[in-house]
Write an enzyme that holds these catalytic residues in place. Structure first.
Site, PDB file in Angstrom:
ATOM      1  CB  SER A 151      -0.922   0.006   1.217  1.00  9.58           C
ATOM      2  OG  SER A 151      -1.653   1.223   1.279  1.00  9.58           O
ATOM      3  CB  SER A 192      -2.648   4.392   2.091  1.00 11.38           C
ATOM      4  OG  SER A 192      -3.594   4.075   1.101  1.00 11.38           O
ATOM      5  CB  THR A 205      -7.156  -1.787   0.607  1.00 10.49           C
ATOM      6  OG1 THR A 205      -7.075  -2.263  -0.735  1.00 10.49           O
ATOM      7  CG2 THR A 205      -6.265  -2.608   1.513  1.00 10.49           C
ATOM      8  CE  LYS A 209     -11.516  -0.513  -1.348  1.00 13.27           C
ATOM      9  NZ  LYS A 209     -11.386   0.004  -2.722  1.00 13.27           N
ATOM     10  CG  ASP A 216     -11.990   3.781  -3.981  1.00 22.02           C
ATOM     11  OD1 ASP A 216     -10.896   4.357  -3.826  1.00 22.02           O
ATOM     12  OD2 ASP A 216     -12.243   2.652  -3.521  1.00 22.02           O
ATOM     13  N   GLY A 247     -15.151  -6.418 -11.501  1.00 22.38           N
ATOM     14  CA  GLY A 247     -14.960  -6.620 -10.072  1.00 22.38           C
ATOM     15  C   GLY A 247     -15.428  -5.439  -9.256  1.00 22.38           C
ATOM     16  NE  ARG A 267     -16.313 -11.557 -11.680  1.00 24.41           N
ATOM     17  CZ  ARG A 267     -15.847 -11.020 -10.564  1.00 24.41           C
ATOM     18  NH1 ARG A 267     -16.503 -10.040  -9.987  1.00 24.41           N
ATOM     19  NH2 ARG A 267     -14.738 -11.445 -10.001  1.00 24.41           N
TER      20      ARG A 267
END
Length: 279
Positions: free
Chosen positions: A21, A23, A68, A72, A109, A134, A161
């Site tokens: 990450s 972040s 992450t 979520k 996001d 996804g 999907r």
């Protein structure tokens, strides 16, 4: 969402795996630029099973968390309030702790995608294509609900999907059509293409980039550029990277957790670029 202002405050990113990450790099750069010398930002390896216990142990010095995968959705039952943005895609990537101890869940996001596109001059498009189906694809679809006036075509690998993306389209009030991944090269002629797939998945599409491509938003940032992004740039198309998204969504997180606005976008971007170059 505004955190209380005390001296020493803590924040962190949680997920599994988490070692990759960026972040901490972005948030620490923001704290430095804002003069928040008593603030710290860490990373913790936390999966769904460990998340409730981790949250229960947090003290009053905690201002917020970035989340992450795979947390979520797992965090939603553990917060006191979920923003409309987060609820629209059943995904929380930001938790802010209020002065009275409440946990507020949000999703940065989606506005991060919109902000990254706006920075590259994309305010509105009349159609778009999404590569993949996804969790990131649902956020991309929610962002397109704000800026796309026409049809969105999602290129996916399975009917399951495809059905999921159609359900998201109905929920988000987006005019969506699904197509088979075998025809994904047709996506590349769209005014805006958002690639949401894992590393390497779109490499085979690089040879199909049209002579005058429009805009590609590739959510990957490491390794960068992807073969598709490199070819896109070579043909003169505009490219928005996953780092653009990462920085813009982190800007919103910093503003919510610290109560300071605007967050230092360029300082955060520079720190991210420097960290990626060192990898």
């Amino acid at each position: 969402m505004k955190a209380r202002a005390t001296d020493a405050r803590r924040a962190a990113v949680l997920g599994s795996p988490i070692a990759h990450s960026l972040s901490p790099v972005l948030h620490r750069a923001a704290y430095d630029a804002l003069g928040l010398t008593d603030w710290s930002y860490d990373r913790f390896e936390v999966d769904e099973a460990a998340l409730p216990g981790f949250l229960e142990k947090l003290g009053p010095q905690w201002a917020g968390l970035s989340l992450t995968m795979p947390l979520k959705r797992a965090v939603i039952p553990l917060v006191d309030e979920v923003s409309e943005t987060a609820a629209s895609v059943d995904a929380v990537n930001t938790v802010v702790f209020t002065e009275d101890g409440r946990r507020l869940g949000d999703n940065t996001d989606i506005p991060g995608i919109v902000a990254a596109l706006r920075e590259h001059g994309i305010e509105q498009v009349d159609s778009a294509a999404i590569l993949g189906a996804g969790a990131t694809a649902s956020s991309a679809l929610a962002a397109l609900a704000r800026i796309c006036t026409g049809e969105v075509v999602a290129y996916v690998r399975s009917e399951a999907r495809a059905a999921e993306m159609r359900r998201w389209g109905e929920r988000l009030d987006v005019d969506i059509r699904t197509a088979d991944w075998a025809d994904a090269d047709q996506a590349l002629s769209a005014p805006l293409v958002i690639a949401t797939t894992p590393a390497g998945t779109t490499d085979a599409l690089a040879a199909a980039v049209p002579e005058r491509p429009a805009t590609l938003f590739d959510v990957l940032y490491d390794p960068w550029p992807t073969e598709l992004a490199a070819r896109w740039s070579m043909f003169g198309g505009a490219v928005v990277s996953g780092l653009d998204l990462l920085v813009h969504q982190a800007v919103l997180q910093v503003e919510q957790m610290t109560g300071r606005s605007p967050a230092p976008l360029e300082a955060m971007r520079h720190a991210g670029e420097k960290a990626l170059a060192a990898r």
